[in-house]
Design a protein around this motif. Structure first.
Motif, PDB file in Angstrom:
ATOM      1  N   GLN A  51       2.307  -6.113 -43.573  1.00  0.00           N
ATOM      2  CA  GLN A  51       3.080  -6.599 -42.434  1.00  0.00           C
ATOM      3  C   GLN A  51       3.241  -5.511 -41.382  1.00  0.00           C
ATOM      4  O   GLN A  51       3.148  -5.767 -40.172  1.00  0.00           O
ATOM      5  CB  GLN A  51       4.450  -7.083 -42.913  1.00  0.00           C
ATOM      6  CG  GLN A  51       5.340  -7.641 -41.815  1.00  0.00           C
ATOM      7  CD  GLN A  51       4.748  -8.868 -41.173  1.00  0.00           C
ATOM      8  OE1 GLN A  51       4.009  -9.604 -41.808  1.00  0.00           O
ATOM      9  NE2 GLN A  51       5.071  -9.093 -39.911  1.00  0.00           N
ATOM     10  N   LYS A  54       0.085  -5.252 -39.344  1.00  0.00           N
ATOM     11  CA  LYS A  54      -0.037  -6.269 -38.304  1.00  0.00           C
ATOM     12  C   LYS A  54       0.711  -5.852 -37.041  1.00  0.00           C
ATOM     13  O   LYS A  54       0.216  -6.025 -35.927  1.00  0.00           O
ATOM     14  CB  LYS A  54       0.514  -7.604 -38.815  1.00  0.00           C
ATOM     15  CG  LYS A  54      -0.318  -8.250 -39.908  1.00  0.00           C
ATOM     16  CD  LYS A  54       0.303  -9.557 -40.352  1.00  0.00           C
ATOM     17  CE  LYS A  54      -0.516 -10.204 -41.466  1.00  0.00           C
ATOM     18  NZ  LYS A  54       0.103 -11.478 -41.936  1.00  0.00           N
ATOM     19  N   GLU A  55       1.911  -5.294 -37.218  1.00  0.00           N
ATOM     20  CA  GLU A  55       2.678  -4.852 -36.059  1.00  0.00           C
ATOM     21  C   GLU A  55       1.995  -3.676 -35.376  1.00  0.00           C
ATOM     22  O   GLU A  55       1.950  -3.590 -34.147  1.00  0.00           O
ATOM     23  CB  GLU A  55       4.094  -4.467 -36.486  1.00  0.00           C
ATOM     24  CG  GLU A  55       4.972  -4.044 -35.317  1.00  0.00           C
ATOM     25  CD  GLU A  55       6.392  -3.743 -35.748  1.00  0.00           C
ATOM     26  OE1 GLU A  55       7.194  -3.373 -34.875  1.00  0.00           O
ATOM     27  OE2 GLU A  55       6.694  -3.879 -36.952  1.00  0.00           O
ATOM     28  N   MET A  89       8.011 -14.957 -29.494  1.00  0.00           N
ATOM     29  CA  MET A  89       7.589 -15.561 -30.755  1.00  0.00           C
ATOM     30  C   MET A  89       7.056 -14.510 -31.714  1.00  0.00           C
ATOM     31  O   MET A  89       7.356 -14.525 -32.907  1.00  0.00           O
ATOM     32  CB  MET A  89       6.517 -16.624 -30.491  1.00  0.00           C
ATOM     33  CG  MET A  89       6.039 -17.351 -31.743  1.00  0.00           C
ATOM     34  SD  MET A  89       4.842 -18.666 -31.391  1.00  0.00           S
ATOM     35  CE  MET A  89       5.864 -19.769 -30.414  1.00  0.00           C
ATOM     36  N   HIS A  90       6.242 -13.557 -31.171  1.00  0.00           N
ATOM     37  CA  HIS A  90       5.730 -12.475 -31.999  1.00  0.00           C
ATOM     38  C   HIS A  90       6.873 -11.609 -32.516  1.00  0.00           C
ATOM     39  O   HIS A  90       6.892 -11.223 -33.689  1.00  0.00           O
ATOM     40  CB  HIS A  90       4.748 -11.614 -31.206  1.00  0.00           C
ATOM     41  CG  HIS A  90       3.404 -12.242 -31.034  1.00  0.00           C
ATOM     42  ND1 HIS A  90       2.685 -12.157 -29.865  1.00  0.00           N
ATOM     43  CD2 HIS A  90       2.637 -12.958 -31.892  1.00  0.00           C
ATOM     44  CE1 HIS A  90       1.541 -12.799 -30.011  1.00  0.00           C
ATOM     45  NE2 HIS A  90       1.491 -13.296 -31.225  1.00  0.00           N
ATOM     46  N   ARG A  91       7.808 -11.296 -31.636  1.00  0.00           N
ATOM     47  CA  ARG A  91       8.936 -10.468 -32.043  1.00  0.00           C
ATOM     48  C   ARG A  91       9.737 -11.149 -33.155  1.00  0.00           C
ATOM     49  O   ARG A  91      10.130 -10.524 -34.136  1.00  0.00           O
ATOM     50  CB  ARG A  91       9.847 -10.181 -30.852  1.00  0.00           C
ATOM     51  CG  ARG A  91       9.260  -9.222 -29.827  1.00  0.00           C
ATOM     52  CD  ARG A  91      10.262  -8.983 -28.702  1.00  0.00           C
ATOM     53  NE  ARG A  91       9.713  -8.110 -27.702  1.00  0.00           N
ATOM     54  CZ  ARG A  91       9.733  -6.782 -27.751  1.00  0.00           C
ATOM     55  NH1 ARG A  91      10.277  -6.190 -28.806  1.00  0.00           N
ATOM     56  NH2 ARG A  91       9.214  -6.052 -26.784  1.00  0.00           N
ATOM     57  N   THR A  92       9.984 -12.451 -32.979  1.00  0.00           N
ATOM     58  CA  THR A  92      10.760 -13.184 -33.970  1.00  0.00           C
ATOM     59  C   THR A  92      10.041 -13.230 -35.307  1.00  0.00           C
ATOM     60  O   THR A  92      10.644 -13.014 -36.368  1.00  0.00           O
ATOM     61  CB  THR A  92      11.035 -14.612 -33.479  1.00  0.00           C
ATOM     62  OG1 THR A  92      11.741 -14.558 -32.224  1.00  0.00           O
ATOM     63  CG2 THR A  92      11.867 -15.378 -34.491  1.00  0.00           C
ATOM     64  N   PHE A  93       8.726 -13.511 -35.261  1.00  0.00           N
ATOM     65  CA  PHE A  93       7.956 -13.585 -36.499  1.00  0.00           C
ATOM     66  C   PHE A  93       7.931 -12.244 -37.217  1.00  0.00           C
ATOM     67  O   PHE A  93       8.136 -12.176 -38.438  1.00  0.00           O
ATOM     68  CB  PHE A  93       6.532 -14.040 -36.189  1.00  0.00           C
ATOM     69  CG  PHE A  93       5.625 -14.062 -37.391  1.00  0.00           C
ATOM     70  CD1 PHE A  93       5.704 -15.077 -38.325  1.00  0.00           C
ATOM     71  CD2 PHE A  93       4.702 -13.048 -37.589  1.00  0.00           C
ATOM     72  CE1 PHE A  93       4.876 -15.092 -39.443  1.00  0.00           C
ATOM     73  CE2 PHE A  93       3.873 -13.048 -38.700  1.00  0.00           C
ATOM     74  CZ  PHE A  93       3.963 -14.074 -39.624  1.00  0.00           C
ATOM     75  N   LEU A  94       7.679 -11.159 -36.468  1.00  0.00           N
ATOM     76  CA  LEU A  94       7.640  -9.836 -37.081  1.00  0.00           C
ATOM     77  C   LEU A  94       9.001  -9.450 -37.650  1.00  0.00           C
ATOM     78  O   LEU A  94       9.095  -8.887 -38.742  1.00  0.00           O
ATOM     79  CB  LEU A  94       7.189  -8.798 -36.047  1.00  0.00           C
ATOM     80  CG  LEU A  94       5.730  -8.877 -35.595  1.00  0.00           C
ATOM     81  CD1 LEU A  94       5.479  -7.915 -34.439  1.00  0.00           C
ATOM     82  CD2 LEU A  94       4.794  -8.570 -36.744  1.00  0.00           C
ATOM     83  N   VAL A  96      11.553 -11.495 -38.607  1.00  0.00           N
ATOM     84  CA  VAL A  96      11.913 -12.312 -39.768  1.00  0.00           C
ATOM     85  C   VAL A  96      11.099 -11.901 -40.994  1.00  0.00           C
ATOM     86  O   VAL A  96      11.630 -11.803 -42.111  1.00  0.00           O
ATOM     87  CB  VAL A  96      11.710 -13.809 -39.446  1.00  0.00           C
ATOM     88  CG1 VAL A  96      11.878 -14.650 -40.705  1.00  0.00           C
ATOM     89  CG2 VAL A  96      12.695 -14.263 -38.372  1.00  0.00           C
ATOM     90  N   SER A  97       9.804 -11.633 -40.795  1.00  0.00           N
ATOM     91  CA  SER A  97       8.960 -11.220 -41.918  1.00  0.00           C
ATOM     92  C   SER A  97       9.410  -9.878 -42.476  1.00  0.00           C
ATOM     93  O   SER A  97       9.481  -9.692 -43.695  1.00  0.00           O
ATOM     94  CB  SER A  97       7.499 -11.135 -41.472  1.00  0.00           C
ATOM     95  OG  SER A  97       7.034 -12.380 -41.005  1.00  0.00           O
ATOM     96  N   GLU A  98       9.708  -8.952 -41.583  1.00  0.00           N
ATOM     97  CA  GLU A  98      10.149  -7.626 -42.026  1.00  0.00           C
ATOM     98  C   GLU A  98      11.465  -7.701 -42.788  1.00  0.00           C
ATOM     99  O   GLU A  98      11.624  -7.101 -43.854  1.00  0.00           O
ATOM    100  CB  GLU A  98      10.298  -6.707 -40.804  1.00  0.00           C
ATOM    101  CG  GLU A  98      10.637  -5.263 -41.132  1.00  0.00           C
ATOM    102  CD  GLU A  98       9.448  -4.484 -41.628  1.00  0.00           C
ATOM    103  OE1 GLU A  98       9.663  -3.407 -42.215  1.00  0.00           O
ATOM    104  OE2 GLU A  98       8.303  -4.942 -41.424  1.00  0.00           O
TER     105      GLU A  98
END
Length: 208
Positions: A51, A54-55, A89-94, A96-98
């Protein structure tokens, strides 16, 4: 409470009241559960490294468009394309995943710690075997990803030409790069080179 290792198959109130084992089959089931959790802990560490990669790749693409390499600028004689933005959206996904991976790792680690602190020798061996098997399966990939992350940082940050303070407006004394403004037509702000470098520098230099 036992303060030394004991090897009985009878286990009372394992983590929760009423969760007990009074037979060898019950103890085997608990040992398999502990081994599985220990194996899953190594797997989650591997997923967390993936993860982060990906960031890093996303920020790498952003930084390459913000700060083009000196070679490409000299050869092409063209201006860099507009910066790649990290959308909400990218910020939120990263994020939440983190948070999800961190939460899972922390809780699983505490459960394993409490299991070992029962001082039951069979549970202790199960945790060690499960963790060792997990490291055998994911350890090489985990280290490989960490090395790749460091390579991304080196290739993206160290090899970039972010401009000189005397040639770029808006720079402050003592800074090699001015702060970048929001990209026109977007709702997000493009990070400047210093902010990106600070965020990815911790990948190769964890504060443990």
């Amino acid at each position: 409470m036992h303060m030394s290792f004991w090897w009985d198959y009878k286990l009372t109130d394992y983590l929760f009241r009423g969760l007990s084992s009074h037979s060898i089959a019950g103890l085997v089931g608990m040992c398999l559960s502990v081994a599985s959790m220990s194996f899953a802990f190594e797997f989650l560490r591997y997923l967390q490294a993936k993860q982060r990669q990906k960031e890093l790749i996303l920020r790498s693409e952003q930084l390459k468009t913000i700060c083009p390499t000196e070679t490409s600028t000299l050869l092409d004689g063209t201006q860099a394309p507009p910066g790649v933005t990290i959308t909400p959206m990218h910020r939120t996904f990263l994020f939440v995943s983190e948070i999800g991976l961190w939460f899972s790792l922390q809780n699983l680690g505490y459960i394993l710690m409490l299991s070992v602190m029962l001082y039951n020798g069979w549970l202790f061996i199960s945790a060690v075997v499960g963790g060792g098997l997990g490291y055998f399966v994911f350890g090489q990939m985990f280290m490989k990803i960490n090395l790749q992350n460091c390579q991304i940082i080196r290739d993206t940050w160290c090899m970039q030409k972010c401009g000189e303070p005397e040639n770029l407006p808006g720079s402050k004394d003592g800074e090699s790069t001015p702060a970048l403004e929001a990209v026109p037509g977007t709702s997000t702000t493009v990070l400047n080179c210093h902010e990106v470098a600070a965020s990815v520098h911790a990948e190769c230099h964890p504060q443990n």
